[in-house]
Motif scaffolding. Sequence first.
Motif, PDB file in Angstrom:
ATOM      1  N   GLN A   1       0.839  -1.194   0.000  1.00  0.00           N
ATOM      2  CA  GLN A   1       0.000   0.000   0.000  1.00  0.00           C
ATOM      3  C   GLN A   1       0.879   1.251   0.000  1.00  0.00           C
ATOM      4  OE1 GLN A   1      -2.443   0.199   3.435  1.00  0.00           O
ATOM      5  NE2 GLN A   1      -3.425   2.058   2.760  1.00  0.00           N
ATOM      6  N   SER A   2       0.413   2.306  -0.622  1.00  0.00           N
ATOM      7  CA  SER A   2       1.161   3.549  -0.572  1.00  0.00           C
ATOM      8  C   SER A   2       0.442   4.545   0.322  1.00  0.00           C
ATOM      9  CB  SER A   2       1.341   4.111  -1.976  1.00  0.00           C
ATOM     10  OG  SER A   2       0.080   4.315  -2.547  1.00  0.00           O
ATOM     11  N   GLN A   3       1.139   5.604   0.636  1.00  0.00           N
ATOM     12  CA  GLN A   3       0.627   6.618   1.555  1.00  0.00           C
ATOM     13  C   GLN A   3       0.890   7.987   0.945  1.00  0.00           C
ATOM     14  OE1 GLN A   3       2.385   8.252   5.806  1.00  0.00           O
ATOM     15  NE2 GLN A   3       3.176   6.446   4.919  1.00  0.00           N
ATOM     16  N   ILE A   4      -0.069   8.859   1.062  1.00  0.00           N
ATOM     17  CA  ILE A   4       0.122  10.208   0.528  1.00  0.00           C
ATOM     18  C   ILE A   4       0.157  11.196   1.683  1.00  0.00           C
ATOM     19  CG2 ILE A   4      -0.895  12.052  -0.879  1.00  0.00           C
ATOM     20  CD1 ILE A   4      -2.066   9.904  -2.684  1.00  0.00           C
TER      21      ILE A   4
ATOM     22  N   ASN B   1      -4.298   7.231   3.409  1.00  0.00           N
ATOM     23  CA  ASN B   1      -3.956   5.947   2.822  1.00  0.00           C
ATOM     24  C   ASN B   1      -4.667   5.854   1.492  1.00  0.00           C
ATOM     25  OD1 ASN B   1      -2.292   5.053   4.827  1.00  0.00           O
ATOM     26  ND2 ASN B   1      -3.989   4.195   6.008  1.00  0.00           N
ATOM     27  N   ALA B   2      -3.891   5.912   0.442  1.00  0.00           N
ATOM     28  CA  ALA B   2      -4.493   6.048  -0.871  1.00  0.00           C
ATOM     29  C   ALA B   2      -5.113   4.765  -1.390  1.00  0.00           C
ATOM     30  CB  ALA B   2      -3.445   6.545  -1.848  1.00  0.00           C
ATOM     31  N   SER B   3      -4.419   3.669  -1.228  1.00  0.00           N
ATOM     32  CA  SER B   3      -4.772   2.561  -2.113  1.00  0.00           C
ATOM     33  C   SER B   3      -6.025   1.788  -1.720  1.00  0.00           C
ATOM     34  CB  SER B   3      -3.591   1.631  -2.277  1.00  0.00           C
ATOM     35  OG  SER B   3      -3.213   1.155  -1.040  1.00  0.00           O
TER      36      SER B   3
ATOM     37  N   GLU C   1       1.697  17.088  -2.822  1.00  0.00           N
ATOM     38  CA  GLU C   1       1.264  15.734  -2.492  1.00  0.00           C
ATOM     39  C   GLU C   1       2.465  14.809  -2.670  1.00  0.00           C
ATOM     40  OE1 GLU C   1      -3.454  15.305  -3.646  1.00  0.00           O
ATOM     41  OE2 GLU C   1      -2.002  13.850  -4.414  1.00  0.00           O
ATOM     42  N   ILE C   2       2.917  14.255  -1.555  1.00  0.00           N
ATOM     43  CA  ILE C   2       4.083  13.386  -1.613  1.00  0.00           C
ATOM     44  C   ILE C   2       3.637  11.948  -1.377  1.00  0.00           C
ATOM     45  CG2 ILE C   2       6.420  13.009  -0.736  1.00  0.00           C
ATOM     46  CD1 ILE C   2       6.237  15.788   0.588  1.00  0.00           C
ATOM     47  N   THR C   3       3.891  11.076  -2.353  1.00  0.00           N
ATOM     48  CA  THR C   3       3.507   9.664  -2.217  1.00  0.00           C
ATOM     49  C   THR C   3       4.710   8.864  -1.730  1.00  0.00           C
ATOM     50  OG1 THR C   3       1.996   9.972  -4.071  1.00  0.00           O
ATOM     51  CG2 THR C   3       2.455   7.711  -3.423  1.00  0.00           C
ATOM     52  N   PHE C   4       4.487   8.109  -0.656  1.00  0.00           N
ATOM     53  CA  PHE C   4       5.539   7.262  -0.095  1.00  0.00           C
ATOM     54  C   PHE C   4       5.154   5.796  -0.265  1.00  0.00           C
ATOM     55  CE2 PHE C   4       5.761  11.161   2.416  1.00  0.00           C
ATOM     56  CZ  PHE C   4       7.117  11.446   2.388  1.00  0.00           C
ATOM     57  N   SER C   5       6.134   4.971  -0.568  1.00  0.00           N
ATOM     58  CA  SER C   5       5.844   3.532  -0.712  1.00  0.00           C
ATOM     59  C   SER C   5       6.160   2.807   0.596  1.00  0.00           C
ATOM     60  CB  SER C   5       6.676   2.946  -1.845  1.00  0.00           C
ATOM     61  OG  SER C   5       8.037   3.246  -1.612  1.00  0.00           O
TER      62      SER C   5
END
Length: 297
Positions: free
Chosen positions: A219-222, A285-287, A254-258
């Motif tokens: 899951q990724s996080q923004i 939590n984006a996904s 908007e910074i997306t972290f894996s």
Amino acid sequence: MSIKVENITKIYGSQKALNNISFEVKKPEIVGFLGPNGAGKSTMMKILTTFINASEGEASVNGYNVNTQTKNAQQSVGYLPEHNPLYLELYVREYLNFNANVYKVSKTRVEDVIELTGLAPEAHKTIGQLSKGYRQRVGLANALLHNPDVLILDEPTTGLDPNQLVDIRNLIKTIGKEKTVFLSTHIMQEVEAMCDRVIIINKGEIVANKKLTELREGQSQIVIVEFDYRVEEAFLNKLSHVSHVKNTHGFIYEITFSTTEDMRSHVFDFAHDNELKILQLNQKNASLESLFRELTS
Ligand code: ADP
Ligand code: MG
């Protein structure tokens, strides 16, 4: 197996509400039945609680077939219907005692469920005097009266305010430690907050059946951050675990972290080390949300 559904189809007139559905739920487990309005959630729940019959297929609760062992199936299941029908002019204790009589349950059990659902301070009021959150507790208390192994809750948190939401979620989680809970919702956050597993239904068909831990993997996080000044996107790419940076407008990024680790404190430290001021900082939590949208759009 607490709930077993095999190839259930339900047709209302010309409308196919459920199309060849199969799944299982074990004890103890809290499973979310997630889907948009009209997906078929209530229909499935009415079949499991023996209120309506399926057109095709088999379902059992606690090992009892809902068609051929109806009485045993009913004794195994507690049901909170979607629009929690209550007699507003009855007192809480009066209402529960009445149902205890109908179900041939002892009066001490009424006191036990009042205690268990946190109703004690409100039990002397009429149901009409209660907030929506407390009315849901009455519905839950009622569903628990005959101490069933399986609880079927149709949209138990819909329409609650944020405080009531937290209380009812906690109550359901407590109940779910001992019993099987199968609850429906159209909101992914409800599943994230309460459930061990999610079964996603769309247009009468199951489109996902997964443990929350499995869904969260990968899951990724923004993180949405607003600085007091312009920052180069390439500069923000230096943050660890970054997969994407986008300047949405002004000084908002908007910074997306894996990673599933909460990255807000890292962003905060990064800003501090680089003499930037943060005006706002949010995480989402984006996904899981987008997965739900993808599967049901
Ligand atoms: P959900 O609970 O997911 O919102 P429902 O199970 O209530 O979905 O409804 C699924 C579909 O079946 C919807 O299209 C709905 O209009 C239809 N439906 C539900 N109950 C009936 C009924 N008693 N008669 C005819 N159609 C129905
Ligand atoms: Mg419904």
